[in-house]
Design a protein around this motif. Structure first.
Motif, PDB file in Angstrom:
ATOM      1  N   MET A   1       0.846  -1.193   0.000  1.00 19.59           N
ATOM      2  CA  MET A   1       0.000   0.000   0.000  1.00 19.59           C
ATOM      3  C   MET A   1       0.879   1.239   0.000  1.00 19.59           C
ATOM      4  N   GLN A   2       0.597   2.171  -0.892  1.00 18.51           N
ATOM      5  CA  GLN A   2       1.370   3.399  -0.996  1.00 18.51           C
ATOM      6  C   GLN A   2       0.776   4.455  -0.061  1.00 18.51           C
ATOM      7  N   TRP A   3       1.433   4.684   1.071  1.00 16.14           N
ATOM      8  CA  TRP A   3       0.885   5.650   2.011  1.00 16.14           C
ATOM      9  C   TRP A   3       1.910   6.641   2.547  1.00 16.14           C
ATOM     10  N   ARG A   4       3.180   6.307   2.476  1.00 18.06           N
ATOM     11  CA  ARG A   4       4.201   7.172   3.067  1.00 18.06           C
ATOM     12  C   ARG A   4       4.337   8.482   2.304  1.00 18.06           C
TER      13      ARG A   4
ATOM     14  N   MET B   1      -3.529  -9.195  14.470  1.00 14.88           N
ATOM     15  CA  MET B   1      -3.984  -9.637  13.155  1.00 14.88           C
ATOM     16  C   MET B   1      -2.888 -10.414  12.432  1.00 14.88           C
ATOM     17  N   GLU B   2      -1.671  -9.898  12.530  1.00 14.92           N
ATOM     18  CA  GLU B   2      -0.554 -10.525  11.820  1.00 14.92           C
ATOM     19  C   GLU B   2      -0.123 -11.832  12.462  1.00 14.92           C
ATOM     20  N   LYS B   3       0.057 -11.810  13.786  1.00 19.42           N
ATOM     21  CA  LYS B   3       0.682 -12.936  14.466  1.00 19.42           C
ATOM     22  C   LYS B   3      -0.298 -14.039  14.823  1.00 19.42           C
ATOM     23  N   ARG B   4      -1.537 -13.686  15.102  1.00 20.87           N
ATOM     24  CA  ARG B   4      -2.476 -14.682  15.614  1.00 20.87           C
ATOM     25  C   ARG B   4      -3.642 -14.979  14.685  1.00 20.87           C
ATOM     26  N   MET B   5      -3.878 -14.090  13.730  1.00 18.85           N
ATOM     27  CA  MET B   5      -5.020 -14.282  12.844  1.00 18.85           C
ATOM     28  C   MET B   5      -4.601 -14.533  11.402  1.00 18.85           C
ATOM     29  N   GLY B   6      -3.306 -14.423  11.119  1.00 16.52           N
ATOM     30  CA  GLY B   6      -2.817 -14.651   9.758  1.00 16.52           C
ATOM     31  C   GLY B   6      -3.340 -13.641   8.770  1.00 16.52           C
ATOM     32  N   ALA B   7      -3.536 -12.402   9.234  1.00 19.54           N
ATOM     33  CA  ALA B   7      -4.148 -11.382   8.374  1.00 19.54           C
ATOM     34  C   ALA B   7      -3.362 -10.079   8.471  1.00 19.54           C
ATOM     35  N   GLY B   8      -2.041 -10.159   8.326  1.00 20.69           N
ATOM     36  CA  GLY B   8      -1.206  -8.979   8.399  1.00 20.69           C
ATOM     37  C   GLY B   8      -1.159  -8.222   7.088  1.00 20.69           C
ATOM     38  N   GLY B   9      -0.493  -7.069   7.120  1.00 23.35           N
ATOM     39  CA  GLY B   9      -0.330  -6.251   5.921  1.00 23.35           C
ATOM     40  C   GLY B   9      -0.999  -4.903   6.080  1.00 23.35           C
TER      41      GLY B   9
ATOM     42  N   ALA C   1      -4.543  -4.610   4.865  1.00 19.98           N
ATOM     43  CA  ALA C   1      -5.465  -5.301   5.765  1.00 19.98           C
ATOM     44  C   ALA C   1      -5.803  -4.405   6.948  1.00 19.98           C
ATOM     45  N   TYR C   2      -4.805  -3.708   7.487  1.00 19.62           N
ATOM     46  CA  TYR C   2      -5.049  -2.803   8.598  1.00 19.62           C
ATOM     47  C   TYR C   2      -5.915  -1.614   8.149  1.00 19.62           C
ATOM     48  N   ALA C   3      -5.651  -1.139   6.932  1.00 22.21           N
ATOM     49  CA  ALA C   3      -6.453  -0.030   6.403  1.00 22.21           C
ATOM     50  C   ALA C   3      -7.911  -0.443   6.237  1.00 22.21           C
ATOM     51  N   TYR C   4      -8.145  -1.700   5.839  1.00 19.14           N
ATOM     52  CA  TYR C   4      -9.517  -2.207   5.720  1.00 19.14           C
ATOM     53  C   TYR C   4     -10.245  -2.129   7.060  1.00 19.14           C
ATOM     54  N   VAL C   5      -9.551  -2.467   8.137  1.00 12.56           N
ATOM     55  CA  VAL C   5     -10.163  -2.410   9.469  1.00 12.56           C
ATOM     56  C   VAL C   5     -10.613  -0.988   9.783  1.00 12.56           C
ATOM     57  N   ILE C   6      -9.744  -0.018   9.507  1.00 15.62           N
ATOM     58  CA  ILE C   6     -10.087   1.386   9.747  1.00 15.62           C
ATOM     59  C   ILE C   6     -11.250   1.803   8.856  1.00 15.62           C
ATOM     60  N   ALA C   7     -11.178   1.435   7.580  1.00 15.29           N
ATOM     61  CA  ALA C   7     -12.225   1.824   6.634  1.00 15.29           C
ATOM     62  C   ALA C   7     -13.568   1.208   7.006  1.00 15.29           C
TER      63      ALA C   7
ATOM     64  N   GLN D   1      -5.910  -8.852  -1.807  1.00 11.02           N
ATOM     65  CA  GLN D   1      -5.844 -10.167  -1.169  1.00 11.02           C
ATOM     66  C   GLN D   1      -5.627 -10.021   0.337  1.00 11.02           C
ATOM     67  N   GLU D   2      -4.818  -9.021   0.735  1.00  9.51           N
ATOM     68  CA  GLU D   2      -4.632  -8.752   2.161  1.00  9.51           C
ATOM     69  C   GLU D   2      -5.951  -8.394   2.830  1.00  9.51           C
ATOM     70  N   ALA D   3      -6.700  -7.515   2.186  1.00  5.01           N
ATOM     71  CA  ALA D   3      -7.987  -7.106   2.753  1.00  5.01           C
ATOM     72  C   ALA D   3      -8.952  -8.280   2.819  1.00  5.01           C
ATOM     73  N   GLN D   4      -8.932  -9.126   1.798  1.00  5.81           N
ATOM     74  CA  GLN D   4      -9.815 -10.291   1.802  1.00  5.81           C
ATOM     75  C   GLN D   4      -9.439 -11.279   2.899  1.00  5.81           C
ATOM     76  N   ARG D   5      -8.141 -11.440   3.146  1.00  2.00           N
ATOM     77  CA  ARG D   5      -7.715 -12.317   4.245  1.00  2.00           C
ATOM     78  C   ARG D   5      -8.182 -11.761   5.587  1.00  2.00           C
ATOM     79  N   ALA D   6      -8.117 -10.442   5.718  1.00  3.94           N
ATOM     80  CA  ALA D   6      -8.590  -9.830   6.958  1.00  3.94           C
ATOM     81  C   ALA D   6     -10.091 -10.020   7.115  1.00  3.94           C
ATOM     82  N   ALA D   7     -10.842  -9.833   6.024  1.00  2.63           N
ATOM     83  CA  ALA D   7     -12.292 -10.028   6.079  1.00  2.63           C
ATOM     84  C   ALA D   7     -12.630 -11.468   6.442  1.00  2.63           C
ATOM     85  N   GLN D   8     -11.852 -12.399   5.921  1.00  7.49           N
ATOM     86  CA  GLN D   8     -12.069 -13.806   6.258  1.00  7.49           C
ATOM     87  C   GLN D   8     -11.769 -14.063   7.728  1.00  7.49           C
TER      88      GLN D   8
END
Length: 283
Positions: free
Chosen positions: A1-4, A143-151, A154-160, A224-231
């Motif tokens: 994700m381009q954010w910096r 999300m990354e370590k215990r849910m397999g949904a890092g990135g 994926a974090y931006a999806y949670v905020i959105a 795909q990161e966002a979809q893994r987080a949604a899953q």
């Protein structure tokens, strides 16, 4: 994700350096159960968290932010700014109303909101009473370590997704659903909650589409990161990971497949009308 290197939001309230309260004693199973219960419509479930965490030492005081904390803060600020830009354009065009920017509160451990007390174990939440999103950035590590949904996407999806609840609050959906749930039995109330959550997922998809169009945000693999987080936050997955047989009647956020479907529906269409989960449920 381009954010910096992009604009951050001025609507960030960072409380992470003020206090810290231990909430890690409940373990991943307890944490997932609490996540399944959810924090929605101003329901304070902190007593449940306290029961799960009973006997664990609590610490309070000040804490210095790590470099990782600071990076998370910058990241959240940019994502929030992106949601302001996207919804500042979409809501007037598609709903005929101005977008009122929410605040986002960063905290650690425990927090008080206009909806009551909350613990980090409950995950991010939106409080309609004060129009604020509450987020403990340690949730990203979980999300990354215990849910397999890092990135980062994926974090931006949670905020959105939480900002999607704010949009629902502005359009009146949250108030209408809350009133309907107060008149409903448990099964119907759960179903209304699921439809509300899925619509917020769809709105998160609209944000992703708008952010890509405005800023060229997406890198290869971001969707795909966002979809893994949604899953990972699907009720069936959460219940299974907690050692329970998934029970659809008890779902409050939707299955993994549903959450992925509505996220992508919003991304593909960019159209709020295509996010009417309530009409879809009526057939």
């Amino acid at each position: 994700m381009q954010w910096r290197g992009r604009r951050g939001s001025s609507n960030i309230e960072d409380r992470r350096g003020r206090s810290i309260a231990g909430a890690g004693g409940i373990g991943i199973v307890g944490m997932l159960v609490v996540l399944a219960v959810g924090y929605f419509f101003g329901v304070d479930i902190s007593p449940l968290v306290q029961e799960l965490d009973q006997g664990q030492p609590q610490q309070q005081g000040t804490v210095e932010l790590s470099e990782r904390d600071k990076q998370y803060g910058e990241f959240v600020s940019v994502v929030l700014a992106d949601t302001e830009e996207v919804w500042g354009a979409v809501l007037p065009q598609q709903a005929g109303m101005d977008y009122v920017k929410p605040s986002l509160v960063l905290y650690r451990g425990q927090v008080q909101s206009a909806c009551g007390g909350a613990s980090a174990a409950m995950g991010p939440f939106y409080c309609p009473n004060d129009r604020k999103v509450y987020l403990d950035t340690d949730f990203f590590d979980m999300m990354e370590k215990r849910m397999g949904a890092g990135g980062d996407f994926a974090y931006a999806y949670v905020i959105a997704h939480e900002i999607g609840h704010h949009v629902q609050n502005l359009t009146g959906v949250l108030g209408q659903v809350n009133a309907a749930r107060s008149r409903s039995g448990e099964a119907q109330s759960n179903q209304l909650s699921v439809l509300t959550e899925l619509q917020a997922d769809c709105y998160a998809g609209i944000w992703a589409r708008g952010a890509e169009k405005m800023f060229g945000t997406l890198d290869e693999g971001d969707l795909q990161e966002a979809q893994r987080a949604a899953q990972a936050v699907g009720d069936d997955v959460i219940q299974a990971n907690a050692g329970r047989t998934p029970m659809p009647d008890s779902f409050t956020h939707g299955s993994a497949a549903q959450r992925q479907e509505w996220l992508m529906r919003g991304f593909r269409s960019g159209d709020m009308a295509q996010c009417d989960t309530f009409q879809a449920a009526r057939g």
